[in-house]
Write an enzyme that holds these catalytic residues in place. Structure first.
Site, PDB file in Angstrom:
ATOM      1  N   HIS A   5       0.541  -1.337   0.393  1.00  0.00           N
ATOM      2  CA  HIS A   5       0.025   0.054   0.253  1.00  0.00           C
ATOM      3  C   HIS A   5       1.383   1.131   0.317  1.00  0.00           C
ATOM      4  CE1 HIS A   5      -3.959   2.002   1.214  1.00  0.00           C
ATOM      5  NE2 HIS A   5      -3.471   2.475   0.720  1.00  0.00           N
ATOM      6  N   HIS A  24       1.618   4.861  -2.123  1.00  0.00           N
ATOM      7  CA  HIS A  24       1.222   5.545  -3.299  1.00  0.00           C
ATOM      8  C   HIS A  24       2.774   6.727  -3.909  1.00  0.00           C
ATOM      9  CE1 HIS A  24      -3.197   5.915  -2.318  1.00  0.00           C
ATOM     10  NE2 HIS A  24      -2.578   6.084  -0.921  1.00  0.00           N
ATOM     11  N   ARG A  50       2.921   8.568  -6.535  1.00  0.00           N
ATOM     12  CA  ARG A  50       2.184   9.659  -7.046  1.00  0.00           C
ATOM     13  C   ARG A  50       2.343  10.287  -8.472  1.00  0.00           C
ATOM     14  NH1 ARG A  50      -1.171   9.949  -3.590  1.00  0.00           N
ATOM     15  NH2 ARG A  50      -0.227  10.669  -1.174  1.00  0.00           N
ATOM     16  N   ASN A  64      -4.458   6.179  -7.740  1.00  0.00           N
ATOM     17  CA  ASN A  64      -4.987   7.467  -7.949  1.00  0.00           C
ATOM     18  C   ASN A  64      -4.338   8.424  -8.087  1.00  0.00           C
ATOM     19  OD1 ASN A  64      -3.380   7.632  -5.354  1.00  0.00           O
ATOM     20  ND2 ASN A  64      -4.713   8.530  -3.997  1.00  0.00           N
ATOM     21  N   ASP A  89      -8.445   2.364  -4.253  1.00  0.00           N
ATOM     22  CA  ASP A  89      -8.014   3.284  -2.789  1.00  0.00           C
ATOM     23  C   ASP A  89      -8.361   5.039  -2.672  1.00  0.00           C
ATOM     24  OD1 ASP A  89      -6.967   3.257  -0.130  1.00  0.00           O
ATOM     25  OD2 ASP A  89      -4.861   3.809  -1.019  1.00  0.00           O
ATOM     26  N   HIS A 108     -11.024   0.206  -0.145  1.00  0.00           N
ATOM     27  CA  HIS A 108     -11.201   1.537   1.199  1.00  0.00           C
ATOM     28  C   HIS A 108     -11.957   1.594   1.829  1.00  0.00           C
ATOM     29  CE1 HIS A 108      -9.834   5.755   1.940  1.00  0.00           C
ATOM     30  NE2 HIS A 108     -10.832   6.275   2.255  1.00  0.00           N
ATOM     31  N   HIS A 145      -6.114  -0.307   5.603  1.00  0.00           N
ATOM     32  CA  HIS A 145      -5.399   0.425   6.674  1.00  0.00           C
ATOM     33  C   HIS A 145      -7.225   0.012   7.834  1.00  0.00           C
ATOM     34  CE1 HIS A 145      -8.463   2.808   4.144  1.00  0.00           C
ATOM     35  NE2 HIS A 145      -7.597   3.245   3.612  1.00  0.00           N
ATOM     36  N   ASP A 178       0.381   2.417   3.817  1.00  0.00           N
ATOM     37  CA  ASP A 178       0.045   4.007   3.233  1.00  0.00           C
ATOM     38  C   ASP A 178       0.914   4.373   3.026  1.00  0.00           C
ATOM     39  OD1 ASP A 178      -1.996   4.385   2.225  1.00  0.00           O
ATOM     40  OD2 ASP A 178      -3.367   5.296   4.115  1.00  0.00           O
ATOM     41  N   HIS A 191       2.120  14.776   0.608  1.00  0.00           N
ATOM     42  CA  HIS A 191       2.314  15.782  -0.030  1.00  0.00           C
ATOM     43  C   HIS A 191       3.273  16.363   0.676  1.00  0.00           C
ATOM     44  CE1 HIS A 191      -1.986  13.896  -0.679  1.00  0.00           C
ATOM     45  NE2 HIS A 191      -1.825  13.467   0.668  1.00  0.00           N
TER      46      HIS A 191
HETATM   47 ZN   LIG Z   1      -7.601   4.712   1.531  1.00  0.00          ZN
HETATM   48 ZN   LIG Z   2      -4.269   4.848   0.294  1.00  0.00          ZN
END
Ligand SMILES: [Zn+2]
Ligand SMILES: [Zn+2]
Length: 424
Positions: free
Chosen positions: A62, A64, A66, A96, A154, A181, A234, A307, A311
């Site tokens: 899990h 991200h 980006r 995502n 997610d 999610h 999560h 997860d 950012h």
């Molecule tokens: Zn999530």
């Molecule tokens: Zn996530």
């Protein structure tokens, strides 16, 4: 080239081994292990592993990364470098991105970038619905062909139950695991932090436990009806536990995951409106932390993933209500999870099962192991080393974590990835 790792504590949860001994690697492959391996060769490199743990690389399902679309926060190069430093030698990245990974072209692009830039192996997860809009299913067959290992929306729950049921049936045809999610968006609407006394005092709208558990229960019922393996991402609240126990008894095909922040931090981290502690699902109460630990101990939750959600200051150094949800974590997955061993909750081998074997099973991939002939994916970890988490230490482009300025215990010293030996 031969490489001998001497006198480390060898742990492989897939083979079920835990003893002090030597591990031999030849031409980037595992050659063998034993209490003592004696060879005298000229081109032999030896690494002294006394006092260290030696195990296969972690698998974080899990993350991200980006890329494509939000490279100012993270990209495949920086995200996988953070993973490498954390002893995570395989990552599965969530869809995502911008554009969303809902088409084979995006999946192929991610894999191409990974081949060019990644420090560790990357497994793309594709979207369940087109644009993650929860309206129309993506084309699972073509996504799988392009290299997707699972599907997930997610960041969002597939709120339409009938569509989710179709997604599970469709995924079964292609043998694709589905990752949910769990968050009912009506219940969490505009929520900022955990709903309770603290949210009332801070004047922030709360996210109730029910937003998560309603979604968990619906998805478990749909997994039972369809027989499709479901992975719950999560989990954060104590309310889930009786339902997870029930689902185990019923033999529902599911696995559940939590993240280090849900057994390390409580909602108190957001005091002072600390946006680095704003995450979704939100940090919860002391009681929830204890319940998540209990679920890990009982094996109701048997996967730990980070997860990792980078950012930049652009999204975090703003008013609390405007700040994005998420914290980085792939580099801290191992040291934070190792606290579960220190607290006597899990054995080292059990913890590594949650970080290597079980997440591999979720994605139906062969776990990294010390099996003879397997590609070398080896981590040398010093469980005692203490150090400060500084911006320099963090390999991600983004530094959004409540751990900044705090001390961590346990550090990855060396990684062996096939023919590469990387001292960190
Ligand atoms: Zn999530
Ligand atoms: Zn996530």
């Amino acid at each position: 080239m031969k490489l001998l790792l001497k006198k480390g504590r060898l742990l492989d949860p897939t083979l079920g081994i835990d003893f002090i001994g030597d591990l031999l690697i030849e031409e980037g492959k595992i050659k063998g292990f034993g209490r003592e391996i004696e060879i005298s060769e000229k081109d032999l490199e030896i690494i002294d592993c006394r006092g260290k743990l030696v195990f296969p690389g972690l698998v974080d399902i899990h993350v991200h990364l980006r890329e494509p679309g939000e490279e100012w926060k993270e990209d495949i190069e920086s995200g996988t470098r953070a993973a490498l430093y954390g002893g995570v030698l395989r990552v599965a990245c969530m869809p995502n991105t911008k554009p969303v990974n809902d088409a084979p072209e995006v999946t192929s692009y991610i894999l191409k970038r990974a081949r060019e830039k990644a420090s560790v192996k990357v497994y793309p997860i594709a979207a369940i619905t087109k644009g993650q809009e929860g309206k129309e299913l993506a084309e699972f067959g073509r996504l799988k062909k392009a290299g997707a290992v699972a599907v997930s929306d997610d960041g969002k729950w597939v709120a339409d139950s009938s569509l989710m049921k179709r997604a599970l049936l469709y995924a079964k045809n292609f043998d694709l695991p589905v990752i949910s999610h769990c968050e009912d968006p009506k219940l969490s609407f505009r929520g900022q932090i955990n709903e309770g006394k603290l949210s009332a005092r801070l004047g922030l709208k709360g996210i109730p436990a029910s937003a998560e558990t309603v979604a968990v229960v619906r998805d478990l019922l749909l997994a039972r009806e369809t027989g499709t393996p479901l992975h719950l991402a999560h989990l954060s609240v104590k309310e889930n536990l009786p339902f997870l126990r029930w689902a185990k008894e019923e033999g529902i095909p599911f696995t559940a995951e939590t993240c280090p922040h849900y057994f390390t931090f409580t909602e108190k981290e957001v005091e002072g409106y600390n946006t680095n502690a704003k995450v979704n699902p939100p940090l919860r109460t002391e009681e929830d932390v204890e319940a998540i630990k209990e679920a890990l101990k009982e094996g109701l939750i048997e996967v730990i993933a980070s997860d990792h959600a980078p950012h930049s200051p652009l999204e975090k150094e703003v008013e609390f209500e405007l700040a994005s949800f998420g914290m980085i974590g792939v580099q801290f997955l191992l040291p934070l999870s190792f606290n579960l061993v220190r607290e006597g909750l899990l054995s080292e081998l059990k913890l590594l099962q949650y970080l290597i074997t079980n997440p591999s099973k979720v994605l139906k991939i062969e776990p990294p192991s010390f099996k003879e002939g397997a590609p070398a994916e080896v981590v040398i970890f010093d469980p005692e080393e203490r150090y400060l988490v500084t911006e320099d230490f963090i390999q991600s482009k983004s530094k959004n974590t409540p751990l900044l300025g705090r001390e961590l215990k346990g550090r990855v010293k060396t990684v062996i990835l096939e023919k590469r030996i990387i001292h960190l």
